[in-house]
Design a protein around this motif. Structure first.
Motif, PDB file in Angstrom:
ATOM      1  N   VAL A 258       7.040 -22.491   7.030  1.00  0.00           N
ATOM      2  CA  VAL A 258       6.828 -22.535   5.847  1.00  0.00           C
ATOM      3  C   VAL A 258       6.160 -21.330   5.363  1.00  0.00           C
ATOM      4  O   VAL A 258       5.790 -20.549   6.267  1.00  0.00           O
ATOM      5  CB  VAL A 258       5.640 -23.633   5.659  1.00  0.00           C
ATOM      6  N   ILE A 259       6.570 -20.999   4.177  1.00  0.00           N
ATOM      7  CA  ILE A 259       5.932 -19.529   3.670  1.00  0.00           C
ATOM      8  C   ILE A 259       5.083 -19.685   2.538  1.00  0.00           C
ATOM      9  O   ILE A 259       5.226 -20.848   1.674  1.00  0.00           O
ATOM     10  CB  ILE A 259       7.237 -18.890   3.087  1.00  0.00           C
ATOM     11  N   GLY A 260       3.960 -19.243   2.542  1.00  0.00           N
ATOM     12  CA  GLY A 260       2.721 -19.404   1.425  1.00  0.00           C
ATOM     13  C   GLY A 260       2.144 -18.173   1.601  1.00  0.00           C
ATOM     14  O   GLY A 260       2.410 -16.790   1.726  1.00  0.00           O
ATOM     15  N   PHE A 261       0.910 -18.042   0.755  1.00  0.00           N
ATOM     16  CA  PHE A 261       0.020 -16.930   0.583  1.00  0.00           C
ATOM     17  C   PHE A 261      -1.387 -17.230   0.508  1.00  0.00           C
ATOM     18  O   PHE A 261      -1.822 -18.446  -0.019  1.00  0.00           O
ATOM     19  CB  PHE A 261       0.504 -16.097  -0.671  1.00  0.00           C
ATOM     20  N   PRO A 262      -2.301 -16.566   0.795  1.00  0.00           N
ATOM     21  CA  PRO A 262      -3.665 -16.684   0.657  1.00  0.00           C
ATOM     22  C   PRO A 262      -4.282 -16.724  -0.712  1.00  0.00           C
ATOM     23  O   PRO A 262      -3.760 -16.040  -1.766  1.00  0.00           O
ATOM     24  CB  PRO A 262      -4.176 -15.505   1.304  1.00  0.00           C
ATOM     25  N   TYR A 263      -5.150 -17.705  -0.838  1.00  0.00           N
ATOM     26  CA  TYR A 263      -5.670 -18.181  -2.143  1.00  0.00           C
ATOM     27  C   TYR A 263      -6.602 -17.067  -2.800  1.00  0.00           C
ATOM     28  O   TYR A 263      -6.736 -17.160  -3.795  1.00  0.00           O
ATOM     29  CB  TYR A 263      -6.399 -19.589  -2.143  1.00  0.00           C
ATOM     30  N   LYS A 264      -7.297 -16.307  -1.868  1.00  0.00           N
ATOM     31  CA  LYS A 264      -8.264 -15.437  -2.371  1.00  0.00           C
ATOM     32  C   LYS A 264      -7.873 -14.140  -1.531  1.00  0.00           C
ATOM     33  O   LYS A 264      -7.169 -14.083  -0.715  1.00  0.00           O
ATOM     34  CB  LYS A 264      -9.740 -15.838  -1.730  1.00  0.00           C
ATOM     35  N   LYS A 265      -8.504 -13.156  -1.943  1.00  0.00           N
ATOM     36  CA  LYS A 265      -8.324 -11.784  -1.790  1.00  0.00           C
ATOM     37  C   LYS A 265      -8.681 -11.633  -0.123  1.00  0.00           C
ATOM     38  O   LYS A 265      -9.638 -12.137   0.517  1.00  0.00           O
ATOM     39  CB  LYS A 265      -9.237 -10.779  -2.361  1.00  0.00           C
ATOM     40  N   VAL A 266      -7.756 -10.901   0.535  1.00  0.00           N
ATOM     41  CA  VAL A 266      -7.825 -10.694   1.978  1.00  0.00           C
ATOM     42  C   VAL A 266      -8.346  -9.337   2.092  1.00  0.00           C
ATOM     43  O   VAL A 266      -9.352  -9.316   2.768  1.00  0.00           O
ATOM     44  CB  VAL A 266      -6.278 -10.815   2.348  1.00  0.00           C
ATOM     45  N   HIS A 267      -7.775  -8.379   1.802  1.00  0.00           N
ATOM     46  CA  HIS A 267      -8.216  -7.025   2.085  1.00  0.00           C
ATOM     47  C   HIS A 267      -7.515  -5.818   1.107  1.00  0.00           C
ATOM     48  O   HIS A 267      -6.450  -6.118   0.713  1.00  0.00           O
ATOM     49  CB  HIS A 267      -8.013  -6.488   3.525  1.00  0.00           C
ATOM     50  N   VAL A 268      -8.526  -4.689   1.016  1.00  0.00           N
ATOM     51  CA  VAL A 268      -7.772  -3.821   0.103  1.00  0.00           C
ATOM     52  C   VAL A 268      -6.627  -3.096   0.501  1.00  0.00           C
ATOM     53  O   VAL A 268      -5.658  -2.791  -0.261  1.00  0.00           O
ATOM     54  CB  VAL A 268      -8.812  -2.638  -0.251  1.00  0.00           C
ATOM     55  N   ASP A 269      -6.079  -3.111   1.721  1.00  0.00           N
ATOM     56  CA  ASP A 269      -5.025  -2.772   2.093  1.00  0.00           C
ATOM     57  C   ASP A 269      -3.766  -3.730   2.320  1.00  0.00           C
ATOM     58  O   ASP A 269      -2.842  -3.514   2.572  1.00  0.00           O
ATOM     59  CB  ASP A 269      -4.961  -2.008   3.558  1.00  0.00           C
ATOM     60  N   SER A 270      -4.101  -4.891   1.992  1.00  0.00           N
ATOM     61  CA  SER A 270      -3.300  -6.102   2.188  1.00  0.00           C
ATOM     62  C   SER A 270      -2.576  -6.195   0.953  1.00  0.00           C
ATOM     63  O   SER A 270      -2.789  -5.792  -0.095  1.00  0.00           O
ATOM     64  CB  SER A 270      -3.971  -7.548   2.349  1.00  0.00           C
ATOM     65  N   VAL A 271      -1.061  -6.859   0.936  1.00  0.00           N
ATOM     66  CA  VAL A 271      -0.314  -7.149  -0.084  1.00  0.00           C
ATOM     67  C   VAL A 271      -0.994  -7.923  -1.040  1.00  0.00           C
ATOM     68  O   VAL A 271      -1.035  -7.907  -2.189  1.00  0.00           O
ATOM     69  CB  VAL A 271       0.957  -7.902   0.392  1.00  0.00           C
TER      70      VAL A 271
END
Length: 354
Positions: A258-271
């Motif tokens: 499964v491919i997905g993405f975080p709902y909230k901000k992760v880190h300033v250097d993250s995509v």
């Protein structure tokens, strides 16, 4: 020259099977033997040297030979190991910010954020170690629960030049193994049945903190997700990329994640730093994993990520569609979702022991 090699060479000399140049070298060698025997004869018989003294002299010569060769080997190691390490540092560090080492770390982070629900790399504790031809990356991993980090353990990935040759983990029950992979989400059009686990959730006390994975009855836009699940603590979204509806059995799910993405901000250097739209962030993440699909595959136990196909589908549709969500909350909060017609299957994820 070894004893057997010398005997073979002398046999060839006796049989006339050597070239003129080889015969000359053998004759020079024999002359040296003559000089050695003459020395022994003079010292042993003319000067009265005892055989015991001769044995001591030979042993001393052997010790000096061994000591000299040991020094040569140690000198070689002391010189060559730092040299090879320096070459390896250049190999992984050439190219400033987009060097191979940094690109590998970015792939680790993005693969974790997009391929494992609600699991993230602690950007501030990433550690690397470079040895001749190898680089090791150690990362702390955590989950989010009620906007708080929950530490889950440490992963180590080891590169030999351009290949991941080892993965270690101190928090996975049986380490990195395909037997540990679970099926958390099911696409509404997939030809596969995923058992619901609501009865398990009902067995917990109402205030017990849980993480659950919800498969929806259809794919929804981000706007619709925000409206329908307002007030719930969403951590991760399962993205419809066109390949999910083709899943036919559990083998397909074990082959392709499964491919997905975080709902909230992760880190300033993250995509996923929420500096622009979710669509652009997801496309950027898919591009990174497509570019480094070999690494991304080796970092997991999956065999076929189908990243290029997924990226093409998302770019063609120009909109993110979500068919699954990860939510954290109490058992009571989770069970309140049962009445929603959009909820198709509920799976139990992490249990947070009070």
């Amino acid at each position: 020259m070894k004893k057997d090699e010398l005997k073979e060479l002398l046999q060839k000399y006796q049989n006339g099977a050597l070239s003129k140049e080889e015969e000359r070298k053998v004759e020079e060698l024999l002359e040296n033997f003559d000089a050695y025997n003459e020395f022994l004869h003079e010292n042993l018989y003319e000067e009265g040297m005892e055989e015991a003294d001769l044995a001591k002299m030979m042993k001393k010569a052997q010790q000096k030979f061994f000591f000299r060769n040991t020094l040569l080997v140690l000198s070689f190691i002391l010189v060559i190991v730092p040299l090879l390490t320096m070459v390896t540092v250049i190999y992984y560090g050439w190219g400033r910010d987009h060097n191979k080492g940094n690109e590998f770390i970015r792939t680790i982070r993005t693969a974790s954020e997009m391929m494992v629900p609600n699991v993230y790399v602690d950007y501030d504790t990433v550690d690397d170690e470079i040895k001749p031809f190898t680089m090791s990356i150690t990362t702390d991993k955590y989950k989010m629960f009620d906007d708080q980090r929950s530490y889950i353990g440490k992963d180590t990935y080891k590169l030999f030049l351009d290949d991941v040759f080892a993965k270690e983990s101190n928090y996975r029950p049986i380490g990195y193994s395909s037997h540990h992979m679970g099926i958390n989400f099911i696409h509404p059009k997939a030809k596969y049945y995923l058992p619901d686990e609501r009865t398990k959730i009902q067995s917990f006390p109402g205030d017990w903190p849980l993480e659950i994975y919800i498969s929806l009855d259809q794919s929804y836009s981000l706007k619709e997700i925000n409206e329908k699940f307002k007030g719930y603590n969403i951590t991760w979204l399962a993205l419809d990329t066109g390949v999910e509806k083709q899943m036919k059995d559990d083998l397909d799910f074990m082959q392709t994640p499964v491919i997905g993405f975080p709902y909230k901000k992760v880190h300033v250097d993250s995509v996923f730093n929420r500096s622009f739209t979710d669509y652009e962030e997801v496309v950027k993440g898919l591009k990174l994993l497509t570019k480094n699909e070999k690494w991304a595959t080796q970092l997991t136990e999956y065999k076929n990520l189908k990243m290029a196909e997924r990226l093409k589908w998302v770019k063609k549709n120009k909109e993110l569609k979500v068919y699954g969500i990860a939510i954290t909350g109490t058992a009571k909060d989770v069970l309140s979702l049962e009445k929603m017609k959009e909820v198709h299957v509920i799976r139990l994820g992490q249990i947070y022991w009070p």
